[in-house]
Write a protein that holds these residues in place. Structure first.
Motif, PDB file in Angstrom:
ATOM      1  N   PHE A  15      -4.317   0.521   8.916  1.00 59.20           N
ATOM      2  CA  PHE A  15      -3.797  -0.399   9.923  1.00 59.20           C
ATOM      3  C   PHE A  15      -2.594   0.181  10.660  1.00 59.20           C
ATOM      4  O   PHE A  15      -2.125  -0.390  11.642  1.00 59.20           O
ATOM      5  CB  PHE A  15      -3.440  -1.738   9.281  1.00 59.20           C
ATOM      6  CG  PHE A  15      -4.639  -2.436   8.715  1.00 59.20           C
ATOM      7  CD1 PHE A  15      -5.576  -3.020   9.550  1.00 59.20           C
ATOM      8  CD2 PHE A  15      -4.854  -2.477   7.344  1.00 59.20           C
ATOM      9  CE1 PHE A  15      -6.706  -3.636   9.029  1.00 59.20           C
ATOM     10  CE2 PHE A  15      -5.974  -3.092   6.827  1.00 59.20           C
ATOM     11  CZ  PHE A  15      -6.902  -3.679   7.663  1.00 59.20           C
ATOM     12  N   VAL A  16      -2.101   1.318  10.203  1.00 55.37           N
ATOM     13  CA  VAL A  16      -1.099   2.081  10.933  1.00 55.37           C
ATOM     14  C   VAL A  16      -1.786   3.144  11.777  1.00 55.37           C
ATOM     15  O   VAL A  16      -1.460   3.335  12.956  1.00 55.37           O
ATOM     16  CB  VAL A  16      -0.091   2.733   9.972  1.00 55.37           C
ATOM     17  CG1 VAL A  16       0.794   3.743  10.703  1.00 55.37           C
ATOM     18  CG2 VAL A  16       0.762   1.670   9.290  1.00 55.37           C
ATOM     19  N   LYS A  17      -2.731   3.822  11.186  1.00 56.96           N
ATOM     20  CA  LYS A  17      -3.417   4.925  11.880  1.00 56.96           C
ATOM     21  C   LYS A  17      -4.088   4.439  13.158  1.00 56.96           C
ATOM     22  O   LYS A  17      -4.066   5.117  14.179  1.00 56.96           O
ATOM     23  CB  LYS A  17      -4.457   5.562  10.943  1.00 56.96           C
ATOM     24  CG  LYS A  17      -5.034   6.858  11.475  1.00 56.96           C
ATOM     25  CD  LYS A  17      -5.880   7.530  10.427  1.00 56.96           C
ATOM     26  CE  LYS A  17      -6.426   8.862  10.928  1.00 56.96           C
ATOM     27  NZ  LYS A  17      -5.360   9.826  11.215  1.00 56.96           N
TER      28      LYS A  17
ATOM     29  N   PHE B  82       0.823  -1.210   0.000  1.00 60.90           N
ATOM     30  CA  PHE B  82       0.000   0.000   0.000  1.00 60.90           C
ATOM     31  C   PHE B  82       0.858   1.262   0.000  1.00 60.90           C
ATOM     32  O   PHE B  82       0.542   2.244  -0.685  1.00 60.90           O
ATOM     33  CB  PHE B  82      -0.905  -0.039   1.237  1.00 60.90           C
ATOM     34  CG  PHE B  82      -1.706   1.214   1.469  1.00 60.90           C
ATOM     35  CD1 PHE B  82      -2.933   1.396   0.848  1.00 60.90           C
ATOM     36  CD2 PHE B  82      -1.245   2.209   2.323  1.00 60.90           C
ATOM     37  CE1 PHE B  82      -3.685   2.551   1.069  1.00 60.90           C
ATOM     38  CE2 PHE B  82      -1.976   3.364   2.547  1.00 60.90           C
ATOM     39  CZ  PHE B  82      -3.199   3.542   1.913  1.00 60.90           C
ATOM     40  N   SER B  83       1.928   1.263   0.764  1.00 59.26           N
ATOM     41  CA  SER B  83       2.731   2.473   0.986  1.00 59.26           C
ATOM     42  C   SER B  83       3.720   2.709  -0.146  1.00 59.26           C
ATOM     43  O   SER B  83       4.197   1.767  -0.784  1.00 59.26           O
ATOM     44  CB  SER B  83       3.489   2.365   2.306  1.00 59.26           C
ATOM     45  OG  SER B  83       2.595   2.153   3.377  1.00 59.26           O
ATOM     46  N   GLU B  84       4.053   3.971  -0.353  1.00 54.77           N
ATOM     47  CA  GLU B  84       5.103   4.310  -1.303  1.00 54.77           C
ATOM     48  C   GLU B  84       6.470   3.994  -0.697  1.00 54.77           C
ATOM     49  O   GLU B  84       6.635   3.954   0.515  1.00 54.77           O
ATOM     50  CB  GLU B  84       5.024   5.796  -1.669  1.00 54.77           C
ATOM     51  CG  GLU B  84       3.750   6.184  -2.393  1.00 54.77           C
ATOM     52  CD  GLU B  84       3.715   7.663  -2.746  1.00 54.77           C
ATOM     53  OE1 GLU B  84       4.689   8.366  -2.397  1.00 54.77           O
ATOM     54  OE2 GLU B  84       2.734   8.105  -3.350  1.00 54.77           O
TER      55      GLU B  84
ATOM     56  N   SER C 204       2.447  -3.670   3.698  1.00 56.73           N
ATOM     57  CA  SER C 204       3.209  -2.451   3.980  1.00 56.73           C
ATOM     58  C   SER C 204       3.819  -2.480   5.372  1.00 56.73           C
ATOM     59  O   SER C 204       4.970  -2.072   5.570  1.00 56.73           O
ATOM     60  CB  SER C 204       2.314  -1.224   3.834  1.00 56.73           C
ATOM     61  OG  SER C 204       2.101  -0.924   2.485  1.00 56.73           O
ATOM     62  N   ILE C 205       3.057  -2.961   6.345  1.00 59.34           N
ATOM     63  CA  ILE C 205       3.585  -3.036   7.711  1.00 59.34           C
ATOM     64  C   ILE C 205       4.686  -4.083   7.785  1.00 59.34           C
ATOM     65  O   ILE C 205       5.737  -3.858   8.390  1.00 59.34           O
ATOM     66  CB  ILE C 205       2.448  -3.339   8.699  1.00 59.34           C
ATOM     67  CG1 ILE C 205       1.467  -2.156   8.718  1.00 59.34           C
ATOM     68  CG2 ILE C 205       3.003  -3.603  10.100  1.00 59.34           C
ATOM     69  CD1 ILE C 205       0.199  -2.409   9.469  1.00 59.34           C
TER      70      ILE C 205
END
Length: 413
Positions: free
Chosen positions: A396-398, A98-100, A383-384
């Motif tokens: 899921f980070v927020k 998901f993350s860049e 991403s995690i």
């Protein structure tokens, strides 16, 4: 004791966080001394890097050195993580996240990797002093004075700021009475390196770390980290009572391997390359990540657990953040170390901690092995696992706790 020496910044420890911080600081023009207790190369675990690490290696000006040395030093290209539990398999491709940011990295022999980084920091101008031990430190609002023992003499070193990158040595937490117990359950790990002799047609992807859950003991797990030269790092992590003190570490490790049919098959021809080692009590915490004229980097501050290879990522991120803040402070800016360093760093640490805790209570294990390929959810989890625990665009980070609860319910339904 000789006369007192003076510099701008002292860094305790020449591992990844120390080398990266030193590289950034000397390139910013600061006279930086790195005090390293050991002589490099030296053995260390934490061999499976996460893709997010590569951003920090690049920021420190070290990426070319790592890439150029990767092949000859046995660094293994890594593009994901594979999981195995009692016949069930699951894989996560870090490029499908998901993350860049980077989606690939390396699995490294830390002795060689750490030396590459330290040598590069020295080329930039860092004064790295091996076999120098810090015996005492006194800090004030505008300076830190360290008592140091070297191979030939003891001396005092005064700096405007000190960064503790000593890892499990935890120099400043010990000397300044900063240590507090971790709230994670105590565990131990036995590990070694093998010439693995894994057959080319075996169900094993050398481009991924393999994490295996014990078939009967749900909170006991193994890492298998392959290197490009046909060797691997193998370790088992469990509660202290799972180990047998009457057996040698090598025999215990082999017995655990034989308890999982997949690992036993993969490593049936493996040859031990070095004596097995054990570490325990590695989860740690501190009262504060900073104080007057000092800050703690990586494992010197808080170490969680090896399960998601978060340690080096946290260490590198803290190194970049602290080095940039030190530069600003030495230029005369007023730095709020709580809001600009501790709180932002802790957000990602807490995300990792949430997933570590849920791994051991098996709720996240069940998510990992859930066979539905959620088109939206899986890249967020990936991403995690790739280290992007600070990307608050990721739900899921927020709110990691809410995310775990949602995922657990989804799997149950």
């Amino acid at each position: 004791m000789s006369k007192q020496e003076v510099c701008d910044v002292v860094i305790i420890g020449a591992g990844p966080s120390g080398a990266i911080a030193a590289s950034i600081l000397v390139q910013a023009g600061w006279n930086t001394v790195v005090l390293e207790r050991e002589t490099f190369p030296r053995f260390s675990i934490g061999e499976s890097l996460l893709p997010h690490c590569m951003e920090f290696v690049k920021k420190a000006g070290m990426l070319d050195a790592v890439n150029e040395n990767a092949t000859k030093l046995g660094f293994q290209f890594k593009n994901g993580a594979a999981f195995f539990r009692d016949g069930a398999r699951s894989e996560f491709d870090f490029e499908d996240k998901f993350s860049e940011g980077p989606g690939t990295t390396f699995q490294v022999k830390r002795a060689a990797f750490d030396k590459v980084l330290a040598d590069q920091a020295a080329k930039y101008g860092a004064d790295i002093r091996y076999q120098h031990r810090v015996d005492n430190v006194v800090t004030t609002e505008d300076s830190a004075t360290l008592t140091v023992t070297g191979p030939e003499l003891s001396y005092e070193l005064k700096a405007k700021f000190v960064l503790d990158a000593s890892g499990f040595g935890r120099v400043l937490p010990r000397l300044l009475d900063l240590e507090v117990p971790s709230d994670l359950f105590p565990r131990k790990a036995i590990f070694t390196h093998y010439k693995d002799n894994i057959a080319k047609d075996a169900p094993f992807d050398r481009n991924k770390i393999l994490i295996t859950v014990h078939p009967q003991i749900e909170d006991l797990w193994y890492w298998l980290i392959p290197f490009s030269d046909g060797t691997c790092s193998l370790g088992v992590v469990a509660r202290p009572e799972c180990f047998n003190d009457t057996q040698s570490l090598e025999d215990q490790l082999r017995a655990f391997i034989n308890q999982d049919t997949n690992l036993a098959s993969l490593l049936s021809e493996a040859e031990v390359l070095q004596p097995a080692r054990m570490i325990g009590g590695y989860s740690a915490n501190v009262k504060s990540l900073y104080g007057p004229s000092y800050a703690l980097l990586g494992n010197a501050g808080e170490f969680l657990d090896p399960v998601f290879s978060s340690g080096v990522t946290i260490a590198m991120r803290s190194a970049v953040s602290a080095a940039e803040l030190v530069t600003r402070q030495l230029k005369g800016e007023k730095i709020d170390w709580q809001k600009e360093y501790a709180e932002p760093l802790q957000k990602g640490i807490n995300v990792f901690k949430t997933f570590v805790t849920s791994w051991y209570d098996t709720s996240f294990q069940n998510v990992i092995f859930f066979q539905s390929e959620g088109a939206e959810i899986k890249p967020m989890i990936t991403s995690i696992l790739a280290g992007y625990a600070w990307d608050e665009k990721n739900p899921f980070v927020k709110d990691a706790h809410r995310g775990i609860r949602m995922l657990t319910k989804l799997c149950a339904d």
